[in-house]
Write an enzyme that holds these catalytic residues in place. Structure first.
Site, PDB file in Angstrom:
ATOM      1  CB  CYS A 199       0.496  -0.818  14.211  1.00 39.83           C
ATOM      2  SG  CYS A 199       0.821  -0.618  12.444  1.00 39.83           S
ATOM      3  CB  SER A 203       7.719   5.266  15.995  1.00 35.50           C
ATOM      4  OG  SER A 203       6.370   5.120  16.324  1.00 35.50           O
ATOM      5  CB  SER A 245       8.732   6.688  10.379  1.00 31.25           C
ATOM      6  OG  SER A 245       8.261   6.475  11.697  1.00 31.25           O
ATOM      7  N   GLY A 253       5.755  -1.681   7.200  1.00 32.49           N
ATOM      8  CA  GLY A 253       7.109  -2.155   7.407  1.00 32.49           C
ATOM      9  C   GLY A 253       7.985  -1.246   8.251  1.00 32.49           C
ATOM     10  CD  GLU A 254      11.997  -0.005  11.640  1.00 39.60           C
ATOM     11  OE1 GLU A 254      12.841   0.729  11.075  1.00 39.60           O
ATOM     12  OE2 GLU A 254      11.199   0.402  12.505  1.00 39.60           O
ATOM     13  CG  ASN A 289      -5.244   7.300  12.824  1.00 41.62           C
ATOM     14  OD1 ASN A 289      -6.041   8.222  12.854  1.00 41.62           O
ATOM     15  ND2 ASN A 289      -3.954   7.482  12.578  1.00 41.62           N
ATOM     16  CG  ASN A 341       4.576   5.403  19.407  1.00 41.86           C
ATOM     17  OD1 ASN A 341       4.142   6.471  18.992  1.00 41.86           O
ATOM     18  ND2 ASN A 341       5.116   4.506  18.602  1.00 41.86           N
ATOM     19  CD  GLU A 354      -3.039  -0.895   2.262  1.00 40.05           C
ATOM     20  OE1 GLU A 354      -4.236  -0.709   2.006  1.00 40.05           O
ATOM     21  OE2 GLU A 354      -2.593  -1.003   3.415  1.00 40.05           O
ATOM     22  CB  CYS A 376       2.442   7.680   3.214  1.00 39.92           C
ATOM     23  SG  CYS A 376       2.848   6.501   4.531  1.00 39.92           S
ATOM     24  CB  CYS A 399       3.635  -1.548  17.072  1.00 35.17           C
ATOM     25  SG  CYS A 399       5.401  -1.187  16.850  1.00 35.17           S
ATOM     26  CB  CYS A 433       5.290  -4.450   9.985  1.00 37.33           C
ATOM     27  SG  CYS A 433       6.499  -3.660  11.089  1.00 37.33           S
TER      28      CYS A 433
END
Length: 371
Positions: free
Chosen positions: A117, A216, A193, A161-162, A292, A218, A90, A103, A114, A110
């Site tokens: 997510c 990130s 990121s 992904g990372e 989100n 958090n 995506e 983006c 997390c 991933c």
């Protein structure tokens, strides 16, 4: 199978062509793929017709194919792109008055798990190649008539992904995207990121051509971050902050920290004060992201007044911004990418924000919460 040219630089393209062809033919092909955005070699009209036919027989551009495009009420577009092996990934376009932001993803799925997510629910399928990373930018730009040379286009590696777990692919993609003879993006317009892969952060910092770095965060404590981001067990919060202090910023650059606010978990005034202490003295800014929501994720967004209170505390010490949610109704917002191919109105998370509600109990056990 034709050999894919997307992801190759000029030298690599020249090495794959017929040795009898003059070197400028490789430069023409490179320009057509990266600057002109050609999808097929047959479109490269600077080449003789016979050469185009010969090239089509053995090579392909290899651009990802548009499988689905989802349109948000706020103008955001989510793209489901099909790769050469049939897998999908995506990308998201977020248009603004003065700029457009694309983006993109760096992995299919991933591996970091997390807890807030949706992408984490996919697990990891594989890394993307440099060509597949660049191809997302080219596909979205072409679909929207965008050119980095005509207006401000930002690219953020904040999709699936990372990125630091695919560092070779990310770095080569960055070199291709910033090549003045090709796509022509400024390095100032590309941001990566990471959840905090400490050794790879140091490796990234040694590269002469690299994206800007966003981390990130958090969480405001070690225990809290371990619960939310299991990668913290391998790369502790204290070590991550030290890696940020050691990161070699360029003269024009500052670090970005991202903080997803989860209602009743990490959104208190005490959390805000601890975050300030954590990143004190760093040349940085903090972006706040109200969570989100998504099906299967046990967290809620904080009410707007809680977000505002958190921001006000941080702003006394350093720049702090609230990232406007984009594309929630089509699962295009931060943390929502899960390759969904159907969006039902009743399942859409768009209506859950910004309806105010009182803070609820933390999902973390009492022993894991800090005052």
């Amino acid at each position: 199978m034709p050999e894919v040219l997307l992801g190759l630089d000029v030298t690599e393209i020249a090495a794959r062509l017929n040795a009898e062809l003059p070197p400028f033919r490789a430069r023409q092909i490179y320009d057509a793929i990266y600057r002109q955005g050609s999808e097929r070699l047959a479109e490269v009209t600077t080449l003789p017709a016979g050469l185009r036919r010969d090239l089509e027989a053995g090579f392909s551009v290899g651009r990802p194919r548009l499988r689905r495009r989802f349109e948000s009420m706020d103008g955001t577009r989510r793209y489901l792109l099909e790769l050469g092996d049939g897998r999908t990934v995506e990308a998201v376009l977020m248009p603004e008055t003065s700029r457009d932001t694309i983006c993109i993803s760096t992995q299919i799925g991933c591996p970091l798990d997390c807890k807030f997510c949706l992408t984490a629910l996919l697990g990891l399928e594989r890394n993307l190649t440099a060509g597949e990373i660049v191809g997302q930018v080219l596909a979205v730009a072409r679909d929207n008539g965008l050119s980095p040379l005509d207006r401000r286009v930002n690219v953020v590696m904040m999709g699936m992904g990372e990125p630091l777990l695919n560092l070779p692919g990310v770095l080569k993609a960055t070199r291709l995207l910033t090549d003045a003879r090709g796509v022509g993006l400024s390095p100032r317009r590309i941001t990566l990121s990471t959840a905090g892969i400490i050794p790879k952060m140091a490796e990234l910092g040694r590269e002469p051509v690299r994206p800007k770095l966003a981390v990130s965060l958090n969480a405001s404590t070690e225990e809290q971050r371990r619960e939310l981001m299991p990668v913290t067990r391998k790369y502790p919060l204290a070590g991550l902050i030290e890696a940020c202090r050691a990161y070699p910023l360029r003269a024009w650059e500052s670090l970005t920290f991202e903080y997803v606010l989860l209602r009743g978990v990490n959104d208190t005034d005490a959390d805000a004060r601890r975050v300030v202490r954590l990143i004190a003295g760093l040349k940085c800014k903090l972006n706040l992201i109200a969570h989100n929501p998504g099906q299967g994720i046990p967290f809620e967004s904080p009410p707007p007044e809680r977000v505002a209170s958190f921001q006000a505390i941080v702003r006394r010490s350093l720049p702090c911004f609230v990232r406007k949610p984009r594309g929630r109704d089509i699962y295009a917002a931060c943390g929502q990418l899960k390759r969904l191919t159907a969006i039902s109105p009743e399942a859409s998370p768009a209506a859950t924000f910004p309806a105010p509600h009182p803070p609820g109990p933390s999902v973390l056990p009492p022993s894991r919460r800090s005052a």
